[in-house]
Design a protein around this motif. Structure first.
Motif, PDB file in Angstrom:
ATOM      1  N   ASN A  75       0.785  -1.106   0.113  1.00  7.03           N
ATOM      2  CA  ASN A  75       0.162   0.069   0.196  1.00  7.03           C
ATOM      3  C   ASN A  75       0.898   1.311  -0.044  1.00  7.03           C
ATOM      4  N   VAL A  76       1.995   1.177  -0.519  1.00  6.67           N
ATOM      5  CA  VAL A  76       2.873   2.462  -0.785  1.00  6.67           C
ATOM      6  C   VAL A  76       2.688   2.936  -2.188  1.00  6.67           C
ATOM      7  N   ARG A  77       1.811   3.790  -2.233  1.00  4.30           N
ATOM      8  CA  ARG A  77       1.289   4.131  -3.648  1.00  4.30           C
ATOM      9  C   ARG A  77       1.181   5.684  -3.783  1.00  4.30           C
ATOM     10  N   LYS A  78       1.283   6.056  -4.847  1.00  6.57           N
ATOM     11  CA  LYS A  78       1.118   7.618  -4.980  1.00  6.57           C
ATOM     12  C   LYS A  78      -0.177   8.114  -5.072  1.00  6.57           C
ATOM     13  N   ARG A  79      -0.588   9.035  -4.580  1.00  6.03           N
ATOM     14  CA  ARG A  79      -1.861   9.597  -4.427  1.00  6.03           C
ATOM     15  C   ARG A  79      -1.812  11.027  -4.847  1.00  6.03           C
ATOM     16  N   GLN A  80      -3.061  11.307  -5.557  1.00  8.95           N
ATOM     17  CA  GLN A  80      -3.186  12.819  -5.953  1.00  8.95           C
ATOM     18  C   GLN A  80      -4.647  13.193  -5.820  1.00  8.95           C
ATOM     19  N   VAL A  81      -4.877  14.516  -5.390  1.00 16.22           N
ATOM     20  CA  VAL A  81      -5.852  15.271  -5.155  1.00 16.22           C
ATOM     21  C   VAL A  81      -6.668  15.849  -6.423  1.00 16.22           C
TER      22      VAL A  81
END
Length: 251
Positions: free
Chosen positions: A48-54
Motif C-alpha cells: 500500500n505504498v502508492r502515489k496519491r493525488q487530489v
C-alpha cells in the motif's frame, strides 16, 4: 470548452475518497519503472505504498493550497497570493516560521479543474464543520475550501512546551467546508478519542488533529519533576475538556 482524456476513465487511477470539490485518486501501480526499480515498485504496491493525488473541481467557490502543491489546472482558473500588503506578508512569515507551513498559501478561483502534486502520504478529507474548530499538527495542511479560515493558535502553557521539546504554535481551521490533510499513517490506523469534560495524556507528538475547544498543554507526567524522571516518561501532551482527538498509533 475542454476535454480530459485518459484520466477519470484510466483503470490505473482508483477513486478512493471524495468530499466537496475534492476527489482522492490512488495510482494502483507505478507503470513507468526500470528493470532496476521494478522489484521495489512491486513490493511497494503490495504494501500500500502508492502515489496519491487530489483532484479539485472548482465551481462557485475556490480553494486554498499549500505553496507548490498545484501540478496542473484546466479551464478558467485564476490564482492570487492572498497577501494584502507588507504587514500582512510579514504576519504570514511569522506564522509560517512557527507552524512549518508555507509563507504564502495561493488561492485559486474560477470554473475548471486542478490536480495536485502526487504524494506517498495518505490523504485525509476532513469536514471542518463537524469539529467547529480543528487544530492540526505541523505540516499536515495541504488544501481547503475558501469558506474555511485558518489562523495560528498558541499552546496554553508555553514554558512547559519548551521543556517538553514540543512546538509552541499550531495551525487551526474554522468554518464550513472540507480540508485536505497529508497524513503520515493510513486512516484505518487512526485512533479517535471523544471527550466529554475529560482528559487524555499522550506521551509524544502523536495526535495529528484535535478540537479547538480542548485545552492543550504540555505537562509533567508525574506530580513532580523527580517523579517524572524516575518514571522515564518526562513530559506528556495533555488535552482537557470536550472535543475530539485523532491520534496515530505510531510516531
Amino acid at each position: 470548452m475542454y476535454q480530459l482524456n485518459n484520466f477519470l476513465d484510466n483503470p490505473n487511477m482508483k477513486l478512493i475518497d471524495q468530499k466537496g470539490p475534492f476527489r482522492v485518486f490512488e495510482h494502483e501501480k507505478d507503470l513507468s519503472v526500470s528493470p532496476s526499480s521494478a522489484v521495489t515498485a512491486y513490493f511497494s504496491s503490495e504494501m500500500n505504498v502508492r502515489k496519491r493525488q487530489v483532484f479539485v473541481e472548482l465551481e462557485n467557490g475556490g480553494c486554498t493550497l499549500q505553496a507548490g502543491a498545484m501540478q496542473w489546472m484546466l479551464g478558467d482558473v485564476s490564482m492570487e497570493t492572498g497577501v494584502k500588503g507588507v504587514g500582512n506578508f510579514l504576519g504570514k512569515m511569522a506564522s509560517a516560521a512557527v507552524t512549518k507551513e508555507s509563507v504564502v498559501k495561493p488561492i485559486y478561483t474560477g470554473k475548471g479543474v486542478m490536480m495536485l502534486e502526487p504524494t506517498y502520504k495518505h490523504i485525509m478529507l476532513l469536514d471542518v464543520s463537524e469539529w467547529g474548530t480543528v487544530v492540526l499538527d505541523d505540516g499536515l495542511f495541504l488544501a481547503c475550501e475558501n469558506s474555511i479560515t485558518h489562523k495560528v493558535v498558541a499552546r496554553s502553557n508555553l514554558s512547559s512546551a519548551v521543556l517538553g521539546n514540543e512546538g509552541l504554535f499550531n495551525l487551526s481551521l474554522t468554518g464550513n467546508g472540507i480540508a485536505v490533510l497529508e497524513c503520515p499513517v493510513a486512516m484505518p490506523e487512526l485512533i479517535e478519542f471523544n471527550l466529554q469534560n475529560d482528559v487524555v495524556k499522550i506521551d509524544g507528538n502523536m495526535a495529528i488533529a484535535w478540537s479547538g475547544s480542548l485545552d492543550f498543554s504540555v505537562e509533567k507526567s508525574g506530580k513532580s519533576l523527580l517523579g517524572s524522571a524516575v518514571s522515564g516518561e518526562g513530559f506528556v501532551n495533555v488535552y482537557r475538556g470536550t472535543g475530539k482527538i485523532l491520534m496515530a498509533p505510531t510516531a
